[in-house]
Structures are given as structure tokens and as C-alpha cells.
Design an enzyme around this catalytic site. Structure first.
Site, PDB file in Angstrom:
ATOM      1  N   HIS A  76      -1.392   1.481  -4.288  1.00 44.62           N
ATOM      2  CA  HIS A  76      -1.791   2.888  -4.113  1.00 44.62           C
ATOM      3  C   HIS A  76      -0.898   3.837  -4.901  1.00 44.62           C
ATOM      4  O   HIS A  76      -0.791   5.024  -4.571  1.00 44.62           O
ATOM      5  CB  HIS A  76      -1.791   3.247  -2.616  1.00 44.62           C
TER       6      HIS A  76
ATOM      7  N   SER B  91      -2.632  -1.394   9.355  1.00 39.25           N
ATOM      8  CA  SER B  91      -3.773  -1.467  10.277  1.00 39.25           C
ATOM      9  C   SER B  91      -4.846  -2.379   9.689  1.00 39.25           C
ATOM     10  O   SER B  91      -5.703  -2.877  10.410  1.00 39.25           O
ATOM     11  CB  SER B  91      -4.331  -0.062  10.503  1.00 39.25           C
TER      12      SER B  91
ATOM     13  N   ASN C 111       3.246  -6.872  13.565  1.00 35.04           N
ATOM     14  CA  ASN C 111       2.849  -5.517  13.955  1.00 35.04           C
ATOM     15  C   ASN C 111       3.122  -5.330  15.450  1.00 35.04           C
ATOM     16  O   ASN C 111       2.883  -6.252  16.224  1.00 35.04           O
ATOM     17  CB  ASN C 111       1.340  -5.339  13.686  1.00 35.04           C
TER      18      ASN C 111
ATOM     19  N   GLN D  98       0.837  -1.195   0.000  1.00 33.08           N
ATOM     20  CA  GLN D  98       0.000   0.000   0.000  1.00 33.08           C
ATOM     21  C   GLN D  98       0.877   1.252   0.000  1.00 33.08           C
ATOM     22  O   GLN D  98       0.384   2.354  -0.119  1.00 33.08           O
ATOM     23  CB  GLN D  98      -0.906   0.001   1.244  1.00 33.08           C
TER      24      GLN D  98
HETATM   25  N1  APR Z   1       6.806  -2.226  12.229  1.00 34.55           N
HETATM   26  C1  APR Z   1       5.621  -2.799  11.827  1.00 34.55           C
HETATM   27  N2  APR Z   1       4.402  -2.198  11.972  1.00 34.55           N
HETATM   28  C2  APR Z   1       4.389  -0.984  12.556  1.00 34.55           C
HETATM   29  C3  APR Z   1       5.570  -0.333  13.019  1.00 34.55           C
HETATM   30  C4  APR Z   1       6.811  -1.010  12.825  1.00 34.55           C
HETATM   31  N3  APR Z   1       7.977  -0.481  13.212  1.00 34.55           N
HETATM   32  N4  APR Z   1       5.215   0.869  13.573  1.00 34.55           N
HETATM   33  C5  APR Z   1       3.854   0.955  13.458  1.00 34.55           C
HETATM   34  N5  APR Z   1       3.361  -0.152  12.860  1.00 34.55           N
HETATM   35  C6  APR Z   1       1.963  -0.466  12.522  1.00 34.55           C
HETATM   36  C7  APR Z   1       0.923   0.244  13.363  1.00 34.55           C
HETATM   37  O1  APR Z   1       0.674  -0.437  14.587  1.00 34.55           O
HETATM   38  C8  APR Z   1      -0.284   0.238  12.427  1.00 34.55           C
HETATM   39  O2  APR Z   1      -1.090  -0.919  12.647  1.00 34.55           O
HETATM   40  O3  APR Z   1       1.739  -0.031  11.203  1.00 34.55           O
HETATM   41  C9  APR Z   1       0.334   0.176  11.021  1.00 34.55           C
HETATM   42  C10 APR Z   1       0.158   1.425  10.179  1.00 34.55           C
HETATM   43  O4  APR Z   1      -1.207   1.549   9.895  1.00 34.55           O
HETATM   44  P1  APR Z   1      -1.732   2.797   9.026  1.00 34.55           P
HETATM   45  O5  APR Z   1      -1.123   4.033   9.530  1.00 34.55           O
HETATM   46  O6  APR Z   1      -3.218   2.681   8.988  1.00 34.55           O
HETATM   47  O7  APR Z   1      -1.107   2.547   7.580  1.00 34.55           O
HETATM   48  P2  APR Z   1      -1.639   1.591   6.404  1.00 34.55           P
HETATM   49  O8  APR Z   1      -2.278   0.361   6.939  1.00 34.55           O
HETATM   50  O9  APR Z   1      -0.515   1.416   5.468  1.00 34.55           O
HETATM   51  O10 APR Z   1      -2.741   2.539   5.728  1.00 34.55           O
HETATM   52  C11 APR Z   1      -3.381   2.069   4.573  1.00 34.55           C
HETATM   53  O11 APR Z   1      -4.446   4.207   4.265  1.00 34.55           O
HETATM   54  O12 APR Z   1      -4.223   6.459   4.446  1.00 34.55           O
HETATM   55  C12 APR Z   1      -4.287   5.433   3.545  1.00 34.55           C
HETATM   56  O13 APR Z   1      -3.414   5.281   1.354  1.00 34.55           O
HETATM   57  C13 APR Z   1      -3.028   5.304   2.693  1.00 34.55           C
HETATM   58  O14 APR Z   1      -1.852   3.290   2.017  1.00 34.55           O
HETATM   59  C14 APR Z   1      -2.456   3.944   3.105  1.00 34.55           C
HETATM   60  C15 APR Z   1      -3.667   3.214   3.616  1.00 34.55           C
END
Ligand code: APR
Length: 255
Positions: free
Chosen positions: A123, A196, A220, A105
């Protein structure tokens, strides 16, 4: 007494060691240790600081292109300065052990910079640009360097240029989504890392793998939308867990 993470990591590695085809489904968390913010992490996630409807929609771009463009140029700068971390690099080592596709993503290109050879960007990419009408695409920042306008205009049709990313309310690129669902339906193990898991239709990829019987490994530091359905929830940062997981798979493969 072996701790829970180590026990689960060994079991997940044993499953991967017999896998014919693996898919990695990644999100912003895998790049956090490279200094790139996630979106929804409490406190420091981008959407905790900014309103996505003011920055990540076509309507917002039409309303105030200079504002949105400057925000993406800040992110472009952060991505340029960032380096792949041990989590990204571990996945390139896993790819040497079995057929592996990374479905991401992320728009930062760090999997490719780490050396992953089969990466599907659901994305889009913050490193590529197209005109708002979408007729001309594939521009790099270097292609646009001659313009002193911000945002610059399309060298071919003079329309405004925008980042080639998928904004809220926009469809995912068809070919990428189709191929991602196809590899998910044909893998026997999927590793979700750093996501997430709340954004659709991207999250259909791990759901499809699960539906077709693949083992689900979730990495995670915090429980996410996949943690309860996962066969193994490996709680920790990707930069710690992935190198350990891959080292164990290699040890088992060489044993
Ligand atoms: N290693 C692994 N996971 C981690 C770390 C780490 N060091 N630090 C944080 N996380 C986890 C968090 O606990 C969270 O569950 O990464 C996740 C990030 O989640 P989001 O911020 O929701 O990002 P993502 O899932 O990629 O979002 C999906 O949403 O905003 C849109 O287009 C955007 O591609 C993105 C999509």
C-alpha cells in the site's frame, strides 16, 4: 496443564523450524503497540473516527487537498515519533533463521526500521511522496521542505504533491503485488499478523500461500478473516506472541 496458546505456539514453532521459506503478511495491528492506530478496531480505529471517503481517495484529495494533506502530516508525525516494537523486532530475528519476506499493508516503514531486509509495501509508504499525475515520485519530506505551500508542489512539474500511498479505488503497485504473490506461492509457511484480512487484493497474498499448500499461522488478539482457515490461530498481541514464537523456533533449531 499447558494452555491452548502455548500448545498451539509450540506446534506452530515446530512447523516454522523446518520451513525453507517463510512469508509474513502484516497489517496495522503489528504497529499498534508502537502507538499507531489501526483502521477498523472498534472505538479507536481510524475509520471509526473518520470517513475514509473524505480522506483516503483521489477524489477527496482533488476536492480538498489542504484538508487531506494536513491529516497525512499528522500521521507522518506519529510515524516519525513511533519506534518499532517487540513484534517488529522478533521478525528480524526470525529472518536470521530462514529466508523470510515481509509483505506489509502498512505505510509506516517500521518493519524496515526494525531491521527487516526484505519488505514488500503493498500500500505504498507515508514516508514517500509523488506528484498527483504520478510522473515524478520518490520524494522524501526533506526534498519538499523548501516549499511553504501545504500541500507542496512538485519540484519538477509544479503539480500538487501527494503521499505515495494506495488510496481506496486505486490499483496496488504492480511489481510489488506480483512479487508478493510469487513469494506467497513459493513459501511453506505464512504468518499473518495484525490484519483484519478484509482488504483486497492484498488479502490474495495469504490466500495464495494457503492455496499452494503453505501452513497458515495467524496472530491477532481477535479472530480475523484468516482465523478459521489458519492451521494455528495464536490469540494475543503481536508484541507478546511473536517474540515467544521466534524464541521457540530458535530453541528447536538449536536443539
Ligand atoms: N497485535 C496484533 N494484532 C492486533 C493488535 C496487536 N497488538 N491490536 C489490534 N490488532 C488487530 C485487530 O484485531 C485487527 O484484526 O489488527 C487488525 C487491524 O485490522 P485493520 O484495522 O483492518 O487493519 P489492516 O488489516 O491493516 O487494514 C488493511 O485497510 O484501511 C485500509 O489501506 C488500509 O492497509 C490498510 C488496509
Amino acid at each position: 496443564m499447558v494452555d491452548r496458546l502455548t500448545a498451539d505456539l509450540h506446534a506452530a514453532a515446530a512447523r516454522l523450524a523446518t520451513a525453507r521459506r517463510v512469508v509474513v503478511y502484516s497489517g496495522a495491528g503489528v504497529s499498534k503497540e508502537s502507538g499507531i492506530s489501526t483502521f477498523r478496531d472498534p472505538g479507536d480505529g481510524l475509520w471509526a473516527k473518520y470517513d475514509p471517503m473524505q480522506l483516503a481517495t483521489a477524489e477527496a484529495y482533488a476536492r480538498d487537498p489542504a484538508f487531506v494533506w494536513s491529516w497525512y502530516m499528522d500521521r507522518f508525525g506519529q510515524i516519525e515519533e513511533a519506534e518499532p516494537n517487540p513484534g517488529h523486532r522478533a521478525l528480524t530475528r526470525l529472518e536470521l533463521l530462514m529466508p523470510l519476506t515481509v509483505v506489509t499493508q502498512n505505510i509506516d516503514g517500521l518493519h524496515q526500521r526494525a531491521g527487516s531486509t526484505d519488505v514488500i509495501e503493498l500500500h505504498g509508504s507515508a514516508l514517500r511522496f509523488k506528484c498527483v499525475g504520478g510522473r515524478h515520485a520518490g520524494f522524501s519530506m526533506a526534498d519538499l521542505a523548501g516549499s511553504d505551500e501545504a500541500p507542496p508542489r512538485c519540484p519538477r512539474c509544479d503539480e500538487l504533491i501527494r503521499p505515495d500511498v494506495v488510496w481506496f479505488g486505486e490499483a496496488l503497485p504492480t511489481a510489488e503485488l506480483e512479487r508478493a504473490l510469487e513469494v506467497a506461492a513459493n513459501c511453506d509457511a505464512l504468518i499473518a499478523v495484525g490484519t483484519s484480512g478484509v482488504v483486497y487484493p492484498a488479502a490474495l497474498v495469504p490466500a495464495t500461500a494457503h492455496q499452494y499448500g503453505a501452513s497458515l499461522i495467524d496472530v491477532n488478539p481477535e479472530p480475523d478473516a484468516f482465523a478459521s482457515a489458519a492451521d494455528w490461530f495464536l490469540q494475543g498481541p503481536g508484541g507478546d506472541v511473536l517474540p515467544r514464537l521466534v524464541a521457540e523456533v530458535r530453541r528447536l533449531r538449536e536443539a
